[in-house]
Motif scaffolding. Structure first.
Motif, short mmCIF file in Angstrom:
data_model
loop_
_atom_site.label_atom_id
_atom_site.label_comp_id
_atom_site.label_asym_id
_atom_site.label_seq_id
_atom_site.Cartn_x
_atom_site.Cartn_y
_atom_site.Cartn_z
N UNK A 1 0.84 -1.20 0.00
CA UNK A 1 0.00 0.00 0.00
C UNK A 1 0.88 1.25 0.00
N UNK A 2 1.97 1.22 0.71
CA UNK A 2 2.88 2.37 0.74
C UNK A 2 3.45 2.66 -0.65
N UNK A 3 3.82 1.63 -1.38
CA UNK A 3 4.32 1.81 -2.74
C UNK A 3 3.22 2.34 -3.66
N UNK A 4 2.02 1.82 -3.50
CA UNK A 4 0.89 2.29 -4.31
C UNK A 4 0.64 3.77 -4.08
N UNK A 5 0.62 4.18 -2.83
CA UNK A 5 0.38 5.58 -2.51
C UNK A 5 1.48 6.48 -3.07
N UNK A 6 2.73 6.02 -2.95
CA UNK A 6 3.84 6.82 -3.47
C UNK A 6 3.77 6.93 -4.99
N UNK A 7 3.40 5.85 -5.68
CA UNK A 7 3.25 5.87 -7.13
C UNK A 7 2.22 6.93 -7.52
#
Length: 156
Positions: free
Chosen positions: A85-91
């Motif tokens: 989820x952290x990677x998704x939000x950063x993307x």
């Protein structure tokens, strides 16, 4: 006579605007400690493929489906990556920053529709990247417009 409603792709500025946004995004990836490892071994044509995919989803040319396998092919690109989820939000954050920087339309109607697709698409990417995810089906290519709901999706 009433003008036809433009597609999100047209409203964004077509391929030149979308290409500029995606190009800037991928230029920023190597400096991002959270996203860089995900794209460290991406093929040189990766950004172009993402541009074609987004163009088609937003109502532009259907080149991704015609030449690169459509939505099932995109789903398979995420298999086994175990995105967080952290990677998704950063993307999302980085792509929207790039949209601002290249002058993508900022009107609430466009941004609402654009962000809605990005939220839907990135959440689907996370789901399909998890161990054991089944992406063997013939998923239809998403076609996003000015506010239609696309779910909820219930797998059976």
């Amino acid at each position: 006579m009433t003008k036809p409603v433009p597609t999100l792709f047209e409203w964004l500025g077509g391929m030149p605007a979308l290409s500029a946004m995606v190009k800037l995004f991928y230029e920023r990836i190597p400096a991002d400690s959270l996203l860089a490892p995900l794209f460290a071994h991406a093929a040189p044509e990766h950004a172009e493929h993402v541009t074609r995919f987004l163009a088609e989803v937003l109502g532009g040319p259907k080149a991704y489906s015609a030449e690169l396998g459509g939505h099932p092919a995109m789903l398979r690109k995420h298999v086994g990556r175990a995105l967080t989820e952290e990677q998704r939000q950063r993307w999302m954050q980085l792509l929207l920053q790039c949209a601002d920087e290249v002058g993508a339309p900022s009107d609430p109607e466009f941004r609402s529709a654009f962000v809605a697709y990005l939220e839907w698409g990135t959440r689907l990417a996370v789901i399909n990247s998890q161990p054991g995810a089944d992406v063997s089906g013939a998923a239809a290519m998403p076609s996003w417009g000015w506010g239609e709901a696309k779910g909820p999706f219930i797998a059976e």
